[in-house]
Motif scaffolding. Structure first.
Motif, mmCIF file in Angstrom:
data_model
loop_
_atom_site.group_PDB
_atom_site.id
_atom_site.type_symbol
_atom_site.label_atom_id
_atom_site.label_comp_id
_atom_site.label_asym_id
_atom_site.label_seq_id
_atom_site.Cartn_x
_atom_site.Cartn_y
_atom_site.Cartn_z
ATOM 1 N N THR A 49 -85.235 -57.362 86.226
ATOM 2 C CA THR A 49 -86.056 -56.411 87.130
ATOM 3 C C THR A 49 -85.145 -55.748 88.349
ATOM 4 O O THR A 49 -84.554 -56.556 89.000
ATOM 5 C CB THR A 49 -87.233 -57.106 87.957
ATOM 6 N N ILE A 50 -85.012 -54.533 88.299
ATOM 7 C CA ILE A 50 -84.318 -53.821 89.486
ATOM 8 C C ILE A 50 -85.427 -53.156 90.304
ATOM 9 O O ILE A 50 -85.783 -52.105 89.946
ATOM 10 C CB ILE A 50 -83.408 -52.671 88.809
ATOM 11 N N VAL A 78 -87.291 -53.243 75.811
ATOM 12 C CA VAL A 78 -88.245 -52.301 76.526
ATOM 13 C C VAL A 78 -87.975 -52.255 77.769
ATOM 14 O O VAL A 78 -87.688 -52.807 78.458
ATOM 15 C CB VAL A 78 -89.924 -52.879 76.007
ATOM 16 N N PHE A 79 -88.102 -50.887 78.359
ATOM 17 C CA PHE A 79 -87.957 -50.475 79.581
ATOM 18 C C PHE A 79 -89.276 -49.963 80.204
ATOM 19 O O PHE A 79 -89.877 -49.153 79.895
ATOM 20 C CB PHE A 79 -86.965 -49.438 80.090
ATOM 21 N N LYS A 80 -89.692 -50.628 81.379
ATOM 22 C CA LYS A 80 -91.097 -50.169 82.035
ATOM 23 C C LYS A 80 -90.409 -49.424 83.421
ATOM 24 O O LYS A 80 -89.950 -50.370 84.115
ATOM 25 C CB LYS A 80 -91.862 -51.104 82.147
ATOM 26 N N ALA A 81 -90.726 -48.193 83.666
ATOM 27 C CA ALA A 81 -90.244 -47.573 85.003
ATOM 28 C C ALA A 81 -91.336 -48.244 86.153
ATOM 29 O O ALA A 81 -92.381 -48.444 85.864
ATOM 30 C CB ALA A 81 -90.328 -46.346 85.078
ATOM 31 N N GLN A 94 -92.459 -46.782 91.894
ATOM 32 C CA GLN A 94 -91.559 -45.836 92.762
ATOM 33 C C GLN A 94 -90.846 -45.034 91.999
ATOM 34 O O GLN A 94 -90.719 -43.664 92.489
ATOM 35 C CB GLN A 94 -90.669 -46.918 93.602
ATOM 36 N N LEU A 95 -90.104 -45.321 91.033
ATOM 37 C CA LEU A 95 -89.501 -44.313 90.216
ATOM 38 C C LEU A 95 -90.493 -43.121 89.586
ATOM 39 O O LEU A 95 -90.087 -42.139 89.462
ATOM 40 C CB LEU A 95 -88.809 -45.144 88.905
ATOM 41 N N LYS A 96 -91.535 -43.650 89.133
ATOM 42 C CA LYS A 96 -92.611 -42.613 88.829
ATOM 43 C C LYS A 96 -92.860 -41.613 89.806
ATOM 44 O O LYS A 96 -92.895 -40.616 89.406
ATOM 45 C CB LYS A 96 -93.666 -43.473 88.214
ATOM 46 N N ASP A 97 -93.111 -42.270 90.973
ATOM 47 C CA ASP A 97 -93.693 -41.427 92.112
ATOM 48 C C ASP A 97 -92.407 -40.440 92.357
ATOM 49 O O ASP A 97 -92.651 -39.050 92.865
ATOM 50 C CB ASP A 97 -94.036 -42.176 93.118
ATOM 51 N N SER A 98 -91.204 -40.690 92.256
ATOM 52 C CA SER A 98 -90.084 -39.957 92.748
ATOM 53 C C SER A 98 -90.025 -38.744 91.846
ATOM 54 O O SER A 98 -89.510 -37.898 91.919
ATOM 55 C CB SER A 98 -88.809 -40.551 92.855
#
Length: 91
Positions: free
Chosen positions: A43-44, A78-81, A84-88
């Protein structure tokens, strides 16, 4: 953007040599790969989560001949955004 372009951009923005930026990118990718191979999530904060996901064996179809083919069970990355990334991406 491909890996080479990412390395060049990191070198410019972080005031690193290209070799230093390449080591940093390769090290980060190796660590993520090792953790996924071990079955751990990575998790980042503010970016997202990489996780291994088990896919069951299944029967598929050959795209040309239409013959049934066996697809063995495997582990997929698998990557789940993060939110915060989605909002940006969608201000």
């Amino acid at each position: 953007m491909n890996k080479s372009q990412l390395i060049n951009e990191l070198a410019v923005q972080a005031s690193l040599t290209r070799a230093g930026a390449e080591r940093a990118v390769n090290t980060m990718l190796n660590i993520i790969t090792q953790q996924l191979q071990a079955g751990s999530n990575v998790t980042i904060q503010g970016f997202g989560t990489f996780s291994p996901r088990h896919a069951a064996a299944r029967t598929g179809k050959h795209p040309v001949s239409g013959e049934p083919t066996h697809q063995p069970a495997c582990v997929k990355a698998v990557f789940k955004a993060s939110q915060q990334l989605k909002d940006s991406l969608n201000p």
